[in-house]
Structure formats: structure tokens, C-alpha cells
Design a protein around this motif. Structure first.
Motif, mmCIF file in Angstrom:
data_model
loop_
_atom_site.group_PDB
_atom_site.id
_atom_site.type_symbol
_atom_site.label_atom_id
_atom_site.label_comp_id
_atom_site.label_asym_id
_atom_site.label_seq_id
_atom_site.Cartn_x
_atom_site.Cartn_y
_atom_site.Cartn_z
ATOM 1 N N SER A 258 -0.658 -2.609 7.108
ATOM 2 C CA SER A 258 -1.382 -2.592 5.837
ATOM 3 C C SER A 258 -2.672 -3.396 5.910
ATOM 4 C CB SER A 258 -0.491 -3.130 4.714
ATOM 5 O OG SER A 258 -0.024 -4.436 5.012
ATOM 6 N N GLY A 259 -2.680 -4.467 6.711
ATOM 7 C CA GLY A 259 -3.881 -5.280 6.817
ATOM 8 C C GLY A 259 -5.000 -4.616 7.578
ATOM 9 N N LYS A 262 -7.675 0.714 5.069
ATOM 10 C CA LYS A 262 -8.486 0.530 3.866
ATOM 11 C C LYS A 262 -7.538 0.478 2.680
ATOM 12 C CE LYS A 262 -12.435 2.281 1.275
ATOM 13 N NZ LYS A 262 -12.991 0.926 1.173
ATOM 14 N N ILE A 263 -7.541 -0.648 2.003
ATOM 15 C CA ILE A 263 -6.556 -0.885 0.967
ATOM 16 C C ILE A 263 -7.239 -1.480 -0.261
ATOM 17 C CG2 ILE A 263 -5.970 -3.201 1.783
ATOM 18 C CD1 ILE A 263 -3.047 -2.598 1.168
ATOM 19 N N ARG A 266 -8.302 -5.686 -1.155
ATOM 20 C CA ARG A 266 -7.929 -6.397 0.062
ATOM 21 C C ARG A 266 -8.222 -7.895 -0.035
ATOM 22 N NH1 ARG A 266 -7.442 -5.197 5.336
ATOM 23 N NH2 ARG A 266 -8.047 -3.046 4.965
ATOM 24 N N GLU A 267 -9.429 -8.233 -0.507
ATOM 25 C CA GLU A 267 -9.804 -9.644 -0.553
ATOM 26 C C GLU A 267 -8.940 -10.418 -1.538
ATOM 27 O OE1 GLU A 267 -11.873 -11.261 1.489
ATOM 28 O OE2 GLU A 267 -11.851 -9.342 2.530
ATOM 29 N N ASP A 408 -14.258 -5.289 -3.045
ATOM 30 C CA ASP A 408 -13.922 -3.869 -2.927
ATOM 31 C C ASP A 408 -14.512 -3.100 -4.093
ATOM 32 O OD1 ASP A 408 -12.409 -4.128 -0.606
ATOM 33 O OD2 ASP A 408 -10.662 -4.796 -1.752
#
Length: 616
Positions: A258-259, A262-263, A266-267, A408
Motif C-alpha cells: 500500500s505504501g 498511489k493512494i 498518503r501524506e 494529494d
């Protein structure tokens, strides 16, 4: 009852605050943070301030939960590139290395504690794995800048060796509790191990996919994203463990997957889990410190300390050396990996299992493991940076400090909004232009916002906002970073002079060989030769021995191709006078050098006097 709850909460909160404030002092004096947290638990415990806590089952569950949180965050912060460059050596250390460490340690335990070999192997399994929390904190927060492959090997090893240690400990506790002896270790245990690791890997990947899929479809509230990530990560951990797999391996793999996708948010997820990991560390070590009874230590202190020294100086180094023999690490790098074998919360957690398994000498295992962890944290935790410096492994930074915030954008945008603060002596402050593809849009100066086109020359402290494709963020990092500090020995580190990486490797062979190139390497450039010998990818500060010289990667371009190569005319000093920590290629080099010397001596013509005597 209500009053007791508030008192318990008050005491717990005070302990956490004391640990948090003490970490600031520990940073200043370079003390290992986890040793500080563990010491606070000991001071507050039954032999200190008098807090009595002996619920081993609760401590094990709480510690396992905290470890799952730490492993998920560790995996989330591990890049796929880091995993690729270190996968094979790290996984070898995490499997064969743990078994070798435990087996070697068993002999010391038999001698010093009068245990059977199986009991010694159990104690070796308990302290056989490095602690992910300790390694990640010391490498990422301790300011130790070493070669990427070495750092990645240590981080991936610490994140993946827990399942092996946990499996061995549980299996040995069951065998010893049943009284079957060594005959109880049969093929069924091997199959059980394979099943646990396979399920952990499979459901870790599936869990990582699930986390990415859910987070990217529920994007209505950014503040909920870290909660979703945490809950889903723990779901992967619990479900995998419930069906007989390794939950610790699964949650680490889910974090890596998952890291690196593109999620959404994220930050926000990274910042939330960074803080949560700190809290998990503090609570876990304080609870384990409270669990110990230092007044019981004197009876076993001397053998336990000797076992800790045996683990640090003999068992771990031998296991690491044998595990890393096939891999192209220098003697210094292998020696450093051997030294960074910190024991921590995992060993203390595993030491609870003999008590929960009803073993008669369970308390002996717990107290011995606790003392060994203290020895490791004091001896290794306090000396990692000096050892890295002594071995010449701390590499000069490519750039100085950079201050940025990544935001993001909603939806499926291919760009991200990045905010940089203009640092003192940064390239943009010296007049270097920002590329147009970075799409600079806004500058905030002295509290006033203005469009980039009207801001004029950037000033120190300006906050610049840009829209950029994620792949190019690291290029902008160099523009906005402060000047890298230059140490006196940087020139020595990168060699006496540089050569062009585009020159034919044959010229290098003619100067420092000949006969050092394989038929495949005959038609390569120097850059291709280095990349080939480094396994297909070169990193900043990578080193390759070529005959009597050492070739060093001085710099890389934007496409990670070798831009500059340094040459060191002096051979690398050995990490030790003993023939240990050298890899198979180095062994082959030494054998070849000895054969050449022998052939040279045997082919030397007899002296004139001898020839004259023979003629008579």
C-alpha cells in the motif's frame, strides 16, 4: 472502581509524557531512545516506584498489537526499490540467519546456564531476531547516512525476521512443554512453517490491495483515511493470524504494497502513523519494563550478561557472515550489518511465551532475555554511529536539508501539489531557475501571497507551491535543498580522481589489469561494467573493487545513470585482521592473488651464483 480507572489513566499518561520528554534529552546526548523507554518502565515498576504489574498475557497481547502497528508503518515507509536491492540478503538473514544465530547461541546457553541443547535453542530463538523498532528508529532518526543497500538490508531484515523467531519459539515451547524432546521436531513443523509464511505473504499482498482499493474509493473525508488504513492493517494482521498464517509478515507486506501505490491522503496517513508508531513504541517498552522484576536479576546477571556479549560478538557476527557470503558486500558492510543486530521488544515479548506455556523455568527465560536486551541496547544502540564512522560507511550527503510538504489532489489527478520553503544557500536562492514542467503557481513571502510570475527573485524563507508529477519530485528536492555539508574526508571517500563513465572498460583493464574482465565485459563502458557488477543498478557511493583500485559511483543523473566515477588508488582497509566478513568474490580474489604470487616465485630464474655452481 471509577476512581481506580482515573488513577490508572493518570499514572499511564504521566509515564507516556515522561517518556516523550525524555526522548528530547536522549536525542541531545545520543542515547538509544528505546533503552530510555524501557528504563522508565523499570524505574516505575515494583522495585522502583512500586507499580505492580504481572499480567503477562495482557502484556503479550498489547505488545503484539503495538508491534503490528510498527511493522505496518515500517512497511509503508519502505520503497519497492529498497526492497528489491536488499531482498535476497535480507530474507536470507531473516530465515537462515535467525536459525544460525539461535543454534550458535544454544551452545553458549548450555555452558553458562546449564540448559539442555533444546532449551538453549529456545532461548536462542527468543533473542534470535533483530528488533524492527530499534533498527528503524536508529537508522531513520539517528542521522546515519550509509549506502542504500546496507540500510535497506538492515530494515528489511528487521521487518521480516520476526515470523521466523516467533515460529521457532512457539514450536520449541510446545515441544518442551509436551516432554517429547528433540524427537518432537519433525517434518510437520517444517510444513507448518511453510504454511504460515505462505499465508502471511499471500494475505499480506491481498490485504495491501484491499487497503489501496478501499482508500481510493472512499475519498469523501481526508481525516478518515488514516483511521481506515490503521483498521484495515490490523484487520489483515488479525485475519491472517486467525487462519494460521503469520500475521506479522502479512501486516508488513501489506504496508509495503500500500505504501508503494498511489493512494488517497498518503501524506496524512504517513504523518498519522508516524505519531502512532511513537506512541506504540513508548507504551510497549514501558509495559515490558513494568513487567520485569529487577530484584530477581542478580542471581543470573553474570551468565546473562556473558550470553549477551556472546550474542553480540560471536553468534550474530558468525551467522551474518555465513548468511551473506554469496552476496557482494564489502568486509566493512558485512561487519556493520553484524553489529546492527539490536535486540528489543520482540525478544522480551517472545520471552513471555515460556511463562504462558507453563514451563517450570519460564521466569529464567524471561529474566535472561530481558538482561540480554539491555546489554544489546546499551552496547550496540549507543555505538552504531561511531562504528559506521570507524568503518568508513557514512557517505557524504548528496544534498542538504529540504523543507517540503506534499499534498494529494482529489480524484485521479496525475499531479501533486508540493510546497517548498526556500532554504539558505539552496540552488534556487543562488539563481537557478525552476523548470516550467514543475508549474510553479504561488509564492508566500512575509505572510503575503503572490503569483509566481510576479514574485521576482526568490528569497530565503519563501514558501513556493508547485504542481508536479510525482516522479520528478526528487529533482526539485535538489533545487530547494540547502548546501550539503562538506567533510574533510569527502575527497578520500570518493577517490583521488575521477574518470569518465563512458570510456571503454578495456582502458581500465589495460591500466589496472590486465585480465580482470570477463568475455561479456570486454565490450562494456565503465558505467556498464559498474552497473553489471552491482547487480543491474548502481547507487550513489556504491563501490566495486577492480584489481588494485576501487571504483566509486560519485554521482548519478536524473535517469539514475552513472554520471561520475571516482578512483581510489589505496585498497580499502579491512574491517578486521581476521579473515571474516569477506564475501565469496573477495575469497576468490585472495586465492587468485596467492596463486599468482606462488606462480611468480616458482617461475623466478635461479640467481647467477647458483647457476655458476651448477655449471661446475
Amino acid at each position: 472502581m471509577v476512581e481506580a480507572f482515573y488513577i490508572l489513566l493518570l499514572v499511564g499518561t504521566i509515564l507516556v509524557l515522561v517518556a516523550a520528554f525524555s526522548s528530547l534529552i536522549a536525542f541531545r546526548f545520543g542515547a538509544p531512545l528505546l533503552l530510555v523507554f524501557l528504563s522508565i518502565g523499570l524505574i516505575a515498576g515494583v522495585d522502583g516506584l512500586g507499580i505492580s504489574f504481572d499480567n503477562f498475557a495482557f502484556a503479550y497481547m498489547l505488545g503484539s498489537l503495538a508491534l503490528a502497528v510498527i511493522l505496518f508503518d515500517s512497511g509503508f515507509g519502505t520503497s519497492v526499490h529498497s526492497f528489491r536491492v536488499a531482498a535476497w540478503p535480507a530474507l536470507t538473514l531473516a530465515s537462515i540467519g535467525v536459525v544460525l544465530t539461535a543454534s550458535l547461541f544454544a551452545f553458549g546457553a548450555m555452558l553458562l546456564l546449564d540448559l539442555t541443547w533444546l532449551e538453549g535453542l529456545l532461548l536462542g530463538s527468543i533473542v534470535g531476531s533483530t528488533d524492527a523498532a530499534a533498527v528503524f528508529f536508529l537508522l531513520r532518526i539517528g542521522g546515519i547516512n550509509i549506502r542504500d543497500q546496507v540500510r535497506s538490508t538492515l530494515e528489511v531484515e528487521s521487518g521480516t525476521n520476526d515470523p521466523m523467531a516467533i515460529f521457532l519459539t512457539i514450536a520449541l515451547v510446545e515441544v518442551l512443554a509436551s516432554g517429547e524432546g528433540i524427537s518432537g521436531l519433525n517434518a510437520d513443523f517444517l510444513m507448518l512453517f511453510i504454511e504460515q509464511m505462505a499465508l502471511g505473504l499471500i494475505f499480506g499482498l491481498l490485504g495491501g490491495m484491499m487497503i489501496v482499493w478501499i482508500l481510493n474509493r472512499f475519498t469523501s473525508d481526508r481525516s478518515l483515511a488514516p483511521i481506515f488504513a490503521l483498521a484495515l492493517g490490523l484487520l489483515v494482521f488479525a485475519f491472517t493470524g486467525a487462519i494460521g498464517g503469520s500475521g506479522f509478515l502479512a501486516v508488513y507486506v501489506a504496508g509495503i504494497y500500500s505504501g508503494n501505490r498511489k493512494i488517497f491522503a498518503r501524506e496524512a496517513i504517513a504523518r498519522f502513523h508516524a505519531g502512532l508508531t511513537w506512541l506504540a513504541q513508548i507504551i510497549m517498552f514501558i509495559v515490558l519494563g513494568l513487567l520485569a522484576t529487577p530484584s530477581q536479576f542478580p542471581s543470573i546477571a553474570i551468565p546473562a550478561i556473558l550470553l549477551g556479549l556472546f550474542l553480540v560478538f560471536i553468534a550474530r557476527p558468525l551467522a551474518v557472515w555465513l548468511s551473506l557470503l554469496p552476496f557482494q558486500m564489502t568486509q566493512q558492510e558485512t561487519g556493520f550489518v553484524a553489529w546492527v543486530g539490536l535486540r528489543g521488544a520482540v525478544s522480551i515479548l517472545l520471552a513471555i511465551l515460556p511463562l504462558l506455556g507453563g514451563m517450570e523455568n519460564g521466569l529464567l527465560f524471561f529474566n535472561t532475555a530481558f538482561i540480554i536486551v539491555m546489554v544489546s541496547l546499551v552496547l550496540q544502540g549507543w555505538t552504531i554511529k561511531p562504528v559506521a564512522r570507524k568503518l568508513g560507511l557514512i557517505i557524504p550527503p548528496r544534498m542538504g536539508e529540504v523543507d517540503k510538504i506534499e499534498l494529494d489532489l482529489p480524484g485521479k489527478s496525475t499531479h501533486e501539489l508540493i510546497s517548498y520553503r526556500v532554504m539558505k544557500e539552496s540552488p534556487v536562492l543562488r539563481g537557478e531557475r525552476i523548470p516550467r514542467w514543475a508549474m510553479p503557481s504561488l509564492v508566500i513571502r512575509d505572510g503575503r501571497s503572490m503569483r509566481y510570475q510576479y514574485a521576482g527573485r526568490l528569497q530565503e524563507g519563501d514558501q513556493v507551491y508547485l504542481f508536479v508529477t510525482p516522479n520528478y519530485i526528487r529533482l526539485l528536492d535538489r533545487l530547494f535543498a540547502s548546501r550539503a555539508p562538506v567533510e574533510e574526508d569527502d575527497e578520500d571517500f570518493f577517490g583521488a580522481f575521477s574518470i569518465s563513465p563512458s570510456r571503454p572498460a578495456k582502458e581500465l583493464d589495460a591500466a589496472y589489469g590486465p585480465g580482470l574482465l570477463s568475455p561479456t565485459e570486454q565490450h562494456m563502458t565503465i558505467a556498464d561494467l559498474l552497473t553489471h557488477r552491482l547487480g543491474g543498478r548502481a547507487e550513489y557511493a556504491d563501490r566495486v573493487r577492480f584489481g588494485s583500485v576501487v571504483l566509486i559511483v560519485r554521482d548519478l543523473d536524473e535517469q539514475d545513470a552513472i554520471k561520475s566515477v571516482g578512483v581510489s588508488l589505496e585498497p580499502v582497509e579491512p574491517a578486521t585482521a581476521l579473515p571474516v566478513f569477506i564475501n565469496m568474490r573477495e575469497i576468490a580474489h585472495r586465492i587468485r592473488d596467492r596463486l599468482r604470487q606462488y606462480r611468480g616465485k616458482s617461475a623466478k630464474p635461479p640467481e647467477a651464483g647458483h647457476r655458476g655452481e651448477e655449471s661446475h
